[in-house]
Enzyme design. Sequence first.
Site, PDB file in Angstrom:
ATOM      1  N   CYS A  85      -4.759   4.118   3.601  1.00 41.39           N
ATOM      2  CA  CYS A  85      -5.533   4.377   4.818  1.00 41.39           C
ATOM      3  C   CYS A  85      -6.955   4.820   4.464  1.00 41.39           C
ATOM      4  CB  CYS A  85      -4.785   5.393   5.673  1.00 41.39           C
ATOM      5  SG  CYS A  85      -5.345   5.450   7.384  1.00 41.39           S
ATOM      6  N   HIS A 201       1.169   3.470   5.909  1.00 39.43           N
ATOM      7  CA  HIS A 201       1.486   4.706   5.183  1.00 39.43           C
ATOM      8  C   HIS A 201       2.879   4.650   4.546  1.00 39.43           C
ATOM      9  CE1 HIS A 201      -1.899   7.309   6.449  1.00 39.43           C
ATOM     10  NE2 HIS A 201      -1.954   6.476   7.459  1.00 39.43           N
ATOM     11  N   GLU A 203       4.118   6.574   2.356  1.00 39.70           N
ATOM     12  CA  GLU A 203       4.662   7.924   2.115  1.00 39.70           C
ATOM     13  C   GLU A 203       5.421   8.464   3.318  1.00 39.70           C
ATOM     14  OE1 GLU A 203       1.608   7.273   2.879  1.00 39.70           O
ATOM     15  OE2 GLU A 203       0.672   8.879   4.051  1.00 39.70           O
TER      16      GLU A 203
END
Lengths: 231, 80
Positions: A85, A201, A203
């Site tokens: 990002c 994302h 994660e």
Amino acid sequence: MRFAVVVFPGSNCEQDVVHAARLLGFGADYVWHGDDSLDGFDAVILPGGFSYGDYLRCGAVARFSPIMSEVVRFAQDGGPVMGICNGFQILAEAHLLPGALLRNEGLKFICEEVTLKVEGHVCDWLDLPVDTIVRMPINHNEGNYVCDDDTLDALRDDRQIVLRYSTPDGEVTPCTAPNGARYSIAGVCNEAGNVFGLMPHPERVVDPVVGGTDGRHFFTAIAERMAQVAG
Amino acid sequence: MARYEIYVTYKDGIFDPPGATAERALVNLGYEEVERVRIGKYIQLAIEDGDGEDARVKEMCDKLLANPVIEDYRIERVDG
């Protein structure tokens, strides 16, 4: 395997990235943007957020943080670097990745889950087969990937396109990028494959309790690759 | 002190979402003659007098104030 997670003023996904890496059994520690060493780390992750308030252009100021000259050197030496990002925006501003990220076509901040298709690519960070569909959240205002025609041709020829926004069935059309990204590009790598940037994302999808595990591949693939290189 | 005004705009061919939105809004307001709106940045810069300041300002644009991948810039020195 130990990840360096760089914290800029305004980063806000660094704890998620460290948590994800540790959950998967890897070492991970924060590195402050004002630091000047990456000694002892095997890979670098630039997390999401709003570094320097996104002033001027997203990533434009973070790119000149003291740690970034080390990140550039680390990348040029072949060390694996991933930007998520805002981290992707920083890598593009630093010219470690081609292209740039503009304001979303619809002028809206987009926070939703997307489906992505894995392209045939040379990226070290992901080892999923071509055409695999993964689901990950996006959360950004400037994810509208742009590059000129020559760059797009080179990206295709050199297999630098890693992920494209797709329908849940894996079809990619000009409409499947929620942010207007050119060629529906969600993630690209450099020619060597060690530097990788993506808007989604990973994660945030490493634990089934929060809705999925597709993001695990981005941590485990690079760890396995590093182990092979070392071994 | 040397004063500069810098205009940063998207390169031709780079889609400008805010510009396109303003363009549609103007047409919807009845300004049907509007063909194109492009929105950029305007930067005022004041620097100490010295040697080669014009070249330094150009360097500042190339390095930070504009992204050469997507933007063009125009520098005007305004202190006569």
